[in-house]
Write a protein that holds these residues in place. Structure first.
Motif, PDB file in Angstrom:
ATOM      1  N   SER A  58      18.425   1.603   2.267  1.00 58.77           N
ATOM      2  CA  SER A  58      19.490   2.381   1.925  1.00 58.77           C
ATOM      3  C   SER A  58      19.875   3.626   2.533  1.00 58.77           C
ATOM      4  O   SER A  58      20.737   4.481   2.416  1.00 58.77           O
ATOM      5  CB  SER A  58      19.909   2.538   0.472  1.00 58.77           C
ATOM      6  N   GLY A  59      18.419   4.187   3.014  1.00 54.52           N
ATOM      7  CA  GLY A  59      18.589   5.224   3.809  1.00 54.52           C
ATOM      8  C   GLY A  59      18.051   6.497   3.037  1.00 54.52           C
ATOM      9  O   GLY A  59      18.093   7.667   3.508  1.00 54.52           O
ATOM     10  N   ASN A  60      17.519   6.122   1.809  1.00 55.84           N
ATOM     11  CA  ASN A  60      16.948   7.275   0.658  1.00 55.84           C
ATOM     12  C   ASN A  60      15.667   7.500   1.455  1.00 55.84           C
ATOM     13  O   ASN A  60      14.612   6.642   1.967  1.00 55.84           O
ATOM     14  CB  ASN A  60      17.066   6.701  -0.531  1.00 55.84           C
ATOM     15  N   THR A  61      15.361   8.955   1.425  1.00 58.25           N
ATOM     16  CA  THR A  61      14.145   9.516   2.006  1.00 58.25           C
ATOM     17  C   THR A  61      13.005   9.196   1.278  1.00 58.25           C
ATOM     18  O   THR A  61      12.923   9.336   0.024  1.00 58.25           O
ATOM     19  CB  THR A  61      14.334  10.879   2.769  1.00 58.25           C
ATOM     20  N   TYR A  62      11.825   9.085   1.737  1.00 60.66           N
ATOM     21  CA  TYR A  62      10.566   9.004   1.392  1.00 60.66           C
ATOM     22  C   TYR A  62      10.089  10.198   1.698  1.00 60.66           C
ATOM     23  O   TYR A  62      10.431  10.930   2.460  1.00 60.66           O
ATOM     24  CB  TYR A  62       9.579   7.824   1.598  1.00 60.66           C
ATOM     25  N   SER A 110       1.919  17.474  -4.104  1.00 62.77           N
ATOM     26  CA  SER A 110       2.140  16.457  -5.313  1.00 62.77           C
ATOM     27  C   SER A 110       3.519  17.023  -5.748  1.00 62.77           C
ATOM     28  O   SER A 110       4.155  16.379  -6.624  1.00 62.77           O
ATOM     29  CB  SER A 110       1.059  16.525  -6.012  1.00 62.77           C
ATOM     30  N   SER A 111       3.813  18.310  -5.462  1.00 61.51           N
ATOM     31  CA  SER A 111       4.858  19.055  -6.161  1.00 61.51           C
ATOM     32  C   SER A 111       6.365  18.891  -5.447  1.00 61.51           C
ATOM     33  O   SER A 111       7.263  18.956  -5.886  1.00 61.51           O
ATOM     34  CB  SER A 111       4.835  20.469  -6.299  1.00 61.51           C
ATOM     35  N   ASP A 129       0.917  -0.996   0.011  1.00 63.66           N
ATOM     36  CA  ASP A 129      -0.069   0.015  -0.128  1.00 63.66           C
ATOM     37  C   ASP A 129       0.873   1.323  -0.124  1.00 63.66           C
ATOM     38  O   ASP A 129       1.500   1.628   0.854  1.00 63.66           O
ATOM     39  CB  ASP A 129      -0.889  -0.002   0.900  1.00 63.66           C
ATOM     40  N   HIS A 130       1.085   1.868  -1.258  1.00 60.08           N
ATOM     41  CA  HIS A 130       2.149   2.916  -1.293  1.00 60.08           C
ATOM     42  C   HIS A 130       1.387   4.320  -0.822  1.00 60.08           C
ATOM     43  O   HIS A 130       2.235   5.134  -0.754  1.00 60.08           O
ATOM     44  CB  HIS A 130       2.239   3.226  -2.639  1.00 60.08           C
ATOM     45  N   ARG A 131       0.378   4.200  -0.237  1.00 64.08           N
ATOM     46  CA  ARG A 131      -0.161   5.409   0.521  1.00 64.08           C
ATOM     47  C   ARG A 131       0.572   5.703   1.748  1.00 64.08           C
ATOM     48  O   ARG A 131       0.439   6.928   2.154  1.00 64.08           O
ATOM     49  CB  ARG A 131      -1.727   5.224   0.756  1.00 64.08           C
ATOM     50  N   GLY A 132       1.448   4.906   2.193  1.00 67.43           N
ATOM     51  CA  GLY A 132       2.350   5.149   3.374  1.00 67.43           C
ATOM     52  C   GLY A 132       3.364   6.128   2.876  1.00 67.43           C
ATOM     53  O   GLY A 132       3.935   6.669   3.857  1.00 67.43           O
ATOM     54  N   THR A 133       3.561   6.209   1.592  1.00 67.19           N
ATOM     55  CA  THR A 133       4.829   7.138   1.293  1.00 67.19           C
ATOM     56  C   THR A 133       4.349   8.095   0.258  1.00 67.19           C
ATOM     57  O   THR A 133       5.327   8.953  -0.216  1.00 67.19           O
ATOM     58  CB  THR A 133       6.044   6.173   0.956  1.00 67.19           C
ATOM     59  N   SER A 134       3.155   7.976  -0.221  1.00 66.53           N
ATOM     60  CA  SER A 134       2.836   9.022  -1.441  1.00 66.53           C
ATOM     61  C   SER A 134       2.247  10.200  -0.973  1.00 66.53           C
ATOM     62  O   SER A 134       2.352  10.396   0.421  1.00 66.53           O
ATOM     63  CB  SER A 134       1.959   8.397  -2.169  1.00 66.53           C
ATOM     64  N   VAL A 135       1.842  10.973  -1.767  1.00 66.12           N
ATOM     65  CA  VAL A 135       1.365  12.207  -1.341  1.00 66.12           C
ATOM     66  C   VAL A 135       0.096  11.981  -0.506  1.00 66.12           C
ATOM     67  O   VAL A 135      -0.429  12.884   0.211  1.00 66.12           O
ATOM     68  CB  VAL A 135       0.992  13.362  -2.569  1.00 66.12           C
ATOM     69  N   PHE A 136      -0.641  11.003  -0.668  1.00 69.21           N
ATOM     70  CA  PHE A 136      -1.615  10.541   0.201  1.00 69.21           C
ATOM     71  C   PHE A 136      -1.146  10.895   1.459  1.00 69.21           C
ATOM     72  O   PHE A 136      -2.087  11.457   2.621  1.00 69.21           O
ATOM     73  CB  PHE A 136      -2.222   9.216   0.303  1.00 69.21           C
ATOM     74  N   PHE A 137      -0.145  10.553   1.988  1.00 71.90           N
ATOM     75  CA  PHE A 137       0.563  10.355   3.368  1.00 71.90           C
ATOM     76  C   PHE A 137       0.623  12.180   3.836  1.00 71.90           C
ATOM     77  O   PHE A 137       0.719  12.237   5.027  1.00 71.90           O
ATOM     78  CB  PHE A 137       1.642   9.804   3.535  1.00 71.90           C
ATOM     79  N   ALA A 138       0.880  12.813   2.943  1.00 72.77           N
ATOM     80  CA  ALA A 138       1.157  14.369   3.243  1.00 72.77           C
ATOM     81  C   ALA A 138      -0.273  14.816   3.799  1.00 72.77           C
ATOM     82  O   ALA A 138      -0.294  16.001   4.366  1.00 72.77           O
ATOM     83  CB  ALA A 138       1.671  15.014   2.052  1.00 72.77           C
TER      84      ALA A 138
END
Length: 586
Positions: free
Chosen positions: A456-460, A551-552, A412-421
């Motif tokens: 790897s420590g890359n930020t979402y 989203s930007s 469920d990519h809503r944990g890191t997408s703009v939805f989460f914002a």
């Protein structure tokens, strides 16, 4: 000779978009009509119900104005509208966008019904599940950089949940091989060296030799063994270690662990409410006998925001826990009570389903406080939410969903997408207003469903959302928190607002857009909202800035604040899911 044809009717608008506040404030749309005759008729179509319009000419030739007034009956959003002019047998049209704008009016008075007696005291944190499958996240050559990235997010009392091979004791043979802290300390030691150097260690489960065949603690026969195991963990980290099988086991760090959680989600792990009280009342005194300075997180329920009418687990467990001590309730030290909130355990649930769960989170926190108030010795105990994310599901056997075994598991990519914002600030505000004092991400290093950073420590994007919340609303022990200001908004169903005042007189207004564009959306982009923030009651400000995540925004770098001109009424446009913080300096 036939009379010449009438001049062609034309119409043009002074702007392509008009913002109509929901509070009835009148706004003007300039219109140029050529020729403008006394027989002119002007109509507007496409407006939402609840908006009125009236046309009148001016004294300047072909000019006129359309006056609009909105109301709370006019649903917030953007509407493609058409202005039609009719005169002398001709018609002409012009298209424009009518924006029905939410109005959020901030008062100068502290709202003592919110937060902790009117104060927001909610800190942000994150979590690690320490097990063999989680990997040695900090074990590479860039360990220092990984620790710095985590520290920069501003988490307090980072939660460490030890399970599987992360449980340091495996057997009970009396030999040194019974204990192995390798996997555990691959994560614990870097966390101790990071952030506030004060993690919460959750003793999530018992060593396997103390458990029944189903993997759950055999309370009847091994609760005292579990207490002794927990006491040795305190010795290991806080008191110079312990001896076992002729070997001395001692933490590599001289930093102690103050906060300890007793068991993970007992309601979902085969432990009855009465058994949990037995475990807690047995384990806590054994740990305090080793170090009387330590503190405890109790309960840590699995909770999906079910309310009292839905038979939610807190309603089953809490009354037993908070019953009088002489009637089977807790009699050991309680410093905090904790719960876990997820909006779903099914990736097919819609965005609407997930957003609708958030107010129930707040209702359950309120229920916790109501129950704690039934015992004077627990009345001042704070509530922490020590796990929170959009979806609790994970991959089970053969790639199937654990929560829904007949379905193939899907991240469920809503944990890191703009939805989460939109979702996480909504959760933060709703919980903070009812007095929750900690909000933990589950978990820090994970995939696109769960993580704030990848392996790897890359930020979402989730990292930057949580960092912004931690930095804008500091709630350290040295901080007094922020006063929650009275605020009225014309739309509280699709927009969440929170106004706070800092000790220096600066004010922050959070505007969160969680409006769903379509009922069927699943990880959609959200519907646009425009919000007019009315700060006229607060006096003047010398400067202002806005910080937005939407989203930007990039997941690879921190969002930057931009300067804006302070005014009595300031307009914030949110293109879809996302959040904007308006920060005003006196």
């Amino acid at each position: 000779m036939a009379p010449p044809p009438p001049p062609t009717l034309t119409v043009s608008l002074g702007t392509s978009s008009v913002i109509v506040p929901q509070d009835g404030t009148q706004v003007t749309l300039p219109v140029t009509i050529t020729p403008l005759l006394s027989t002119v008729s002007v109509t507007v179509t496409g407006m939402p119900s609840g908006v009125t319009q009236q046309f009148s000419t001016t004294t300047s030739g072909s000019l006129g104005n359309v006056y609009f007034a909105g109301s709370t009956a006019a649903a917030a959003g953007s509407y493609p509208a058409v202005l039609t002019v009719s005169e002398n047998g001709q018609t002409a049209t012009a298209n424009f966008t009518l924006v029905s704008a939410v109005v959020a009016k901030v008062g100068s008075t502290n709202d003592t019904t919110k937060g902790i007696n009117g104060v927001l005291k909610q800190f942000m944190s994150t979590s690690f599940q320490v097990a063999e499958w989680d990997g040695n996240y900090f074990g590479g050559s860039n360990a220092s950089s990984l620790e710095s990235t985590m520290t920069a997010m501003g988490p307090q009392h980072i939660r460490l949940q030890s399970v599987s091979q992360g449980v340091a004791m495996s057997t009970n043979t009396g030999t040194a091989t019974d204990w192995d802290f390798t996997i555990l300390d691959q994560t614990v030691q870097p966390v101790l060296a990071s952030a506030d150097h004060s993690p919460e260690f959750q003793i999530a489960t018992a060593p396997a030799w103390m458990c029944l065949s189903n993997g759950q603690l055999d309370v009847a026969n091994h609760v005292n063994d579990f207490a002794a195991y927990a006491a040795n963990l305190v010795r290991y980290y806080n008191k110079g270690g312990f001896d076992w099988g002729g070997v001395h086991f001692q933490s590599a760090s001289n930093l102690p662990i103050t906060w300890w959680g007793i068991f993970n989600e007992p309601n979902g792990n085969g432990i009855s409410n009465e058994q949990y009280v037995t475990i807690y009342n047995t384990v806590v005194p054994a740990m305090l006998a080793v170090d009387p300075t330590i503190k405890f997180s109790a309960i840590e329920y699995s909770d999906y925001g079910l309310g009292t009418g839905d038979g939610g687990d807190p309603m089953t467990y809490l009354p037993t826990f908070v019953a009088p001590a002489n009637a089977g309730g807790v009699n050991a030290q309680v410093n905090i009570v904790s719960t876990h909130f997820y909006s779903s355990c099914d990736q097919s649930d819609t965005d609407t389903d997930l957003m609708n769960s958030v107010p129930q989170f707040a209702a359950n926190v309120s229920y916790f406080y109501q129950q704690l108030q039934t015992r004077p010795d627990l009345a001042s105990v704070p509530v922490w939410v020590t796990e929170n994310n959009v979806n609790a599901d994970y991959e089970g056997a053969n790639g199937m969903s654990t929560c829904n075994p007949s379905q193939v598991f899907v991240d469920d990519h809503r944990g890191t997408s703009v939805f989460f914002a939109a979702w996480r600030p909504y959760v933060f505000s709703q919980l903070g207003k009812v007095g929750n004092q900690a909000l933990y991400q589950w978990d820090y290093d994970g995939d696109q469903q769960y993580g704030e950073v990848d392996s790897s420590g890359n930020t979402y994007l989730s990292y930057w959302v949580d960092q912004a919340l931690a930095s804008i609303y500091p709630a350290t022990p040295a901080s007094a928190g922020q006063n929650i200001l009275e605020l009225t908004a014309t739309d509280t169903t699709t927009v969440e607002t929170l106004a706070t005042e800092n000790a220096d007189g600066s004010v922050t207004v959070m505007v969160d857009n969680h409006a769903v564009a379509s009922a069927s959306d699943n990880n959609g982009s959200g519907a646009p909202r425009t919000v007019i923030v009315d700060v006229s009651g607060l006096g003047s400000f010398s400067s202002a800035s806005e910080l937005s995540i939407n989203s930007s925004s990039s997941a690879s770098g921190a969002p930057a604040a931009t300067s804006v001109t302070p005014a009595a009424r300031m307009t914030i446009a949110l293109p879809g899911y996302g959040v904007t913080w308006l920060m005003l300096k006196p």
